[in-house]
Motif scaffolding. Structure first.
Motif, short mmCIF file in Angstrom:
data_model
loop_
_atom_site.label_atom_id
_atom_site.label_comp_id
_atom_site.label_asym_id
_atom_site.label_seq_id
_atom_site.Cartn_x
_atom_site.Cartn_y
_atom_site.Cartn_z
N GLY A 305 -1.47 -5.35 4.49
CA GLY A 305 -1.09 -4.24 5.21
C GLY A 305 0.14 -3.68 4.80
N LEU A 306 0.85 -3.00 5.59
CA LEU A 306 2.17 -2.27 5.34
C LEU A 306 3.50 -3.04 5.62
N TYR A 503 -10.13 0.12 -7.41
CA TYR A 503 -10.02 0.59 -6.05
C TYR A 503 -9.16 -0.17 -5.15
N ILE A 504 -8.95 -1.58 -5.55
CA ILE A 504 -7.89 -2.08 -4.39
C ILE A 504 -6.52 -1.59 -5.04
N SER A 505 -6.27 -1.43 -6.22
CA SER A 505 -4.77 -0.92 -6.40
C SER A 505 -4.59 0.62 -5.90
N HIS A 506 -5.80 1.37 -5.83
CA HIS A 506 -5.64 2.77 -5.37
C HIS A 506 -5.18 2.83 -4.01
N VAL A 507 -6.25 1.90 -3.25
CA VAL A 507 -5.91 1.95 -1.68
C VAL A 507 -4.68 1.45 -1.27
N PRO A 512 -1.75 3.90 6.26
CA PRO A 512 -2.48 4.38 7.57
C PRO A 512 -1.65 4.21 8.71
N LYS A 513 -1.59 5.14 9.71
CA LYS A 513 -0.96 5.06 10.77
C LYS A 513 -1.66 4.65 11.97
N LEU A 514 -1.20 3.88 12.85
CA LEU A 514 -1.81 3.27 14.12
C LEU A 514 -2.00 4.14 15.25
N SER A 515 -3.38 4.80 15.55
CA SER A 515 -3.51 5.45 16.55
C SER A 515 -3.33 4.86 17.95
N TYR A 560 -10.67 3.52 3.43
CA TYR A 560 -10.00 4.68 2.38
C TYR A 560 -9.78 5.73 3.64
N ARG A 561 -8.89 5.45 4.78
CA ARG A 561 -8.63 5.98 5.86
C ARG A 561 -7.02 6.37 5.91
N GLU A 562 -6.55 7.53 6.33
CA GLU A 562 -5.22 7.46 6.57
C GLU A 562 -4.86 7.15 7.91
N VAL A 563 -5.72 7.04 8.96
CA VAL A 563 -5.39 6.72 10.39
C VAL A 563 -6.33 5.43 10.79
N ILE A 564 -5.64 4.51 11.33
CA ILE A 564 -6.33 3.30 11.91
C ILE A 564 -7.15 3.74 13.31
N LEU A 565 -8.50 3.43 13.13
CA LEU A 565 -9.23 3.98 14.22
C LEU A 565 -9.61 2.61 15.09
N VAL A 566 -10.36 2.87 16.31
CA VAL A 566 -10.55 1.48 17.06
C VAL A 566 -11.65 1.09 16.21
#
Length: 784
Positions: A305-306, A503-507, A512-515, A560-566
């Motif tokens: 995670g971040l 791929y892991i190094s890239h992601v 991502p931000k928490l919605s 591969y998302r910038e936003v954390i979805l449900v």
């Protein structure tokens, strides 16, 4: 440099060798042939450049400037060719060469002050001699043998010092030990190590555990010899520059072509993203069949995670710690070794024989001096530390990694050396239960781990080797015949190890931000776990909420998302639920027998519906079901007919009944049949008792029920309503029901599938029996 106040301090200017080569090719060639002479000339040129710069300013401006005599040129970035750039330590054939060497620092000595030059005066003619310390003999200063003045053959000399007897010319000095990087070596090779000498301003520029690029000259050195002593010569690198590359080493070079492939992959699976995710998971540790939940957990742990830093400077870790608990032969070590291969900066060790010093940091005494040597957790800083046989670590040694797991640092106070080293790594540990795993006991009892240590693991998966003939047959076919049970062969589009590394190094670069919707789901689940009667005190702490956030972030990165979805929050809850065991709200699960679902989107729809209904997030649940239905209309996930019908049902009681039937695999005919019976019985009850009770509040409802002649049977039915409907099993969540022996018939000639369906219909009939009393509320069909 000229504006600095301290004139006695050492200063340096870094020059890229490739740029210098473009500007003056002959100078670089001379540097590689005779590095010491050219570097000293460059230092003099730097001194001249300072003087020229001062001439450009007025006298009033120059009063705040001065020429710094202790200035040095540092060469970095040698041309990328095997003769100059090395990933293996040099040999005796490289003595005198100017090289760039990449390695890991495993030991560092204390910072010392070294006398590099001493003056001697002849006792007869009073001539002064400057004698340099001999680097090749450990900086030994030898008195001149005789005076070189013509006519004076004196052999008596006196060292001239300050009045207090202190040396006149000194410099900072430090030695570090560099080891070859393990992942750059062929299989079976033992990494070698070499001492590196740091001088002047580059001392104390790295610490144990750092990955570095050192540019310098390979030298030999030996100690003073007696007449018949053996000469022990060792190779050292006299560093000209040092560059710490911790962040760079953990990132694989992602080419434009590979980045294009990744984007095309997700564009292809834009309507079915979870199917695309499962294709990636199938490529993780492909030699192990199934174990869908474990592969998902290991992948999330590798991604992480971040890291969050609050206003006070307190850091909250972003790394995910995973503990695999299971019977022998369940593939735990395979996952640990695979993770060590995928992550560039990784260390694999076993608990047998590992001490607190071997895991953290060791204070060693070498030649009368204390030095710090990095352990496994420090060497894995920025990567993954895999610890097999975790239960074999001594109890007093386990407590030493508490700080390393949560605060991501190790505080050292040994042999007079006090410092703090970084251990920002994810820990993947595997252990066997203490004897046979007892599902009736708490996990802390089965694996003999204390609650403070167990709570630091974000995921704890239990792999139980239960007897299952169908599972054994499928796994044996997979191993012996290489046959995949779904398509008759191995998937052709498996990702290679190098592609997964990239791929892991890239992601990992995604943030991502928490919605708000995902935040509400995680918060509701955390509250439900805290309020549960069977909660595990070691797992349901504030760290549980932090673990949920980290897992949701890692899943968003995986998708591969910038936003954390449900969707990410639901998958984080599923992983945590699978590690809760007896305290799980959705029931316990054996992660060993979890297989990849045939339709990932349809399974997610069922999981989401069950979890959000359990957490009483009905509004969010309806929104998600509507999104799934809209996605299908645009060519999205193929939801089942029964699941799609949920979005069309308006009556809450009928919607909950349909959800229950879908979760228990009851077919459409049975649903229609029971719906008809339900409507007839409700209509009959309304005629008998009047329809006014359906429009009254809960208190009036309860009073009306008490006035009805229920008897003991009716009372017991109401009491058991929650036990009746809280029965969703995680088997359906992970599609492991396909391995039940459904085709064998009993003595009456009925198959197991028919018996199961009969039992489920009987259970639904009891639920509908409650509807005769008009007591179907929002709680009657909730799940445990």
């Amino acid at each position: 440099m000229v504006r600095e106040d301290d004139e006695t301090e050492h200063f340096s200017v870094s020059i890229n060798c490739a740029d210098l080569y473009d500007h003056n090719m002959n100078l670089v060639e001379a540097l590689l042939v005779d590095p010491y002479r050219i570097l000293s000339i460059m230092d003099l040129a730097l001194l001249t450049a300072q003087q020229n710069i001062l001439q450009e300013f007025t006298v009033s401006q120059r009063q705040y400037m001065s020429v710094k005599a202790n200035c040095h040129v540092r060469i970095m970035g040698l041309m990328n060719c095997p003769e100059l750039v090395r990933y293996h330590l040099p040999s005796s054939a490289d003595v005198g060469k100017f090289l760039s060497i990449t390695g890991t620092i495993i030991r560092s000595s204390v910072l010392k002050v070294l006398e590099y030059e001493r003056e001697f005066i002849c006792s007869k003619c009073k001539k002064v001699f400057d004698v340099q310390a001999d680097f090749n003999q450990f900086y030994t200063i030898t008195k001149p043998s005789k005076c070189i003045t013509e006519g004076c053959k004196s052999t008596l000399f006196t060292a001239t010092n300050f009045a207090d007897g202190q040396p006149r010319k000194c410099r900072n000095y430090q030695e570090i030990k560099m080891q070859e990087q393990i992942h750059m070596l062929p299989v079976g090779s033992i990494p070698r190590s070499m001492w590196v000498v740091l001088e002047d301003d580059i001392v104390d520029s790295c610490k144990p555990g750092d990955d570095v690029i050192i540019t310098g000259t390979v030298e030999q050195r030996w100690k003073s010899l007696g007449l018949q002593d053996r000469c022990d010569i060792e190779l050292v690198v006299r560093a000209n520059s040092i560059q710490v590359i911790n962040e760079q080493s953990s990132k694989r070079l992602v080419t434009d072509e590979l980045l294009k492939e990744i984007k095309e992959f997700w564009e292809e699976h834009s309507s079915r993203p979870l199917t695309g995710r499962n294709k990636i998971l199938m490529s993780v540790c492909p030699q192990v069949y199934g174990l869908y939940a474990v592969k998902l957990a290991v992948t999330l742990a590798m991604i992480g995670g971040l890291q969050r830093v609050d206003d006070s400077g307190t850091q909250v870790r972003g790394e995910i710690h995973l503990l695999l608990v299971g019977d022998p032969g369940t593939g735990k070590s395979q996952f640990l070794k695979y993770a060590a291969k995928v992550i560039p900066r990784s260390v694999f060790t076993t608990g047998i024989g590992s001490t607190s010093a071997g895991l953290t940091v060791t204070a060693m005494r070498d030649s009368g001096e204390w030095q710090l040597e990095a352990g496994a957790l420090v060497l894995a800083d920025g990567g993954v530390c895999c610890i097999d046989e975790f239960s074999c670590i001594k109890e007093q040694d386990k407590t030493s990694i508490h700080e390393a797991m949560e605060q991501q640092t190790i505080s050292v106070a040994k042999a007079g050396m006090v410092c703090k080293l970084n251990t920002r790594c994810a820990i993947l540990a595997a252990t066997n239960p203490k004897g046979k795993y007892d599902t009736s006991q708490d996990i802390t009892v089965n694996i003999a781990l204390a609650s403070p240590l167990l709570s630091r693991f974000d995921i704890v998966l239990v792999l139980l080797d239960n007897q299952n003939d169908t599972w054994d047959r499928i796994v044996s076919d997979y191993i012996l015949l290489g046959k995949h049970p779904l398509d008759g062969g191995l998937p052709k589009d498996l990702w290679t190890l190098q592609k997964i590394q990239a791929y892991i190094s890239h992601v990992k670069s995604l943030k991502p931000k928490l919605s708000l919707q995902a935040s509400s789901v995680l918060q509701a689940y955390y509250k439900a776990q805290r309020n549960a009667d069977t909660r595990n005190a070691a797992r349901t702490t504030m760290r549980l909420l932090q673990s949920l956030i980290r897992l949701a972030q890692a899943h968003a990165r995986l998708m591969y998302r910038e936003v954390i979805l449900v969707e990410d929050a639901i998958n984080a809850i599923i992983i945590v639920e699978s590690s809760m065991q007896g305290a799980a709200l959705l029931g316990s699960i054996n992660a060993l027998h979890t297989a990849f679902p045939k339709d990932a989107e349809e399974e997610y729809a069922t999981q989401m519906d069950i979890i959000l209904q359990t957490l009483k997030l009905d509004k969010l649940r309806e929104e998600e079901l509507a999104k799934l239905a809209q996605a299908k209309s645009k060519g999205g996930p193929a939801l089942s007919q029964a699941t799609e019908e949920l979005t069309k049902i308006k009556d809450p009681s009928e919607k909950k009944l349909s959800t229950y039937c879908i979760a228990n695999d009851i077919d459409d005919d049975a649903i229609s049949q029971k719906k008809t019976q339900h409507s007839q019985q409700v209509q009959s009850h309304r005629l008998k008792h009047g329809s006014e009770m359906y429009h009254q509040g809960p208190t009036a409802k309860a009073q009306r029920v008490n006035e009805t002649d229920l008897g003991a049977k009716g009372s017991s039915s109401i009491k058991s309503s929650h036990d009746l409907t809280l029965s969703f099993k995680p088997k359906e969540m992970f599609s492991s029901t396909q391995y039940d022996k459904n085709d064998e018939k009993d003595l009456n000639g009925k198959t197991q599938t028919e018996l199961n369906k009969s039992a489920k219909l009987s259970k639904v009939s009891q639920v509908i029996g409650l509807s005769n009393l008009s007591e179907i509320t929002d709680q009657d069909f909730e799940l445990d």
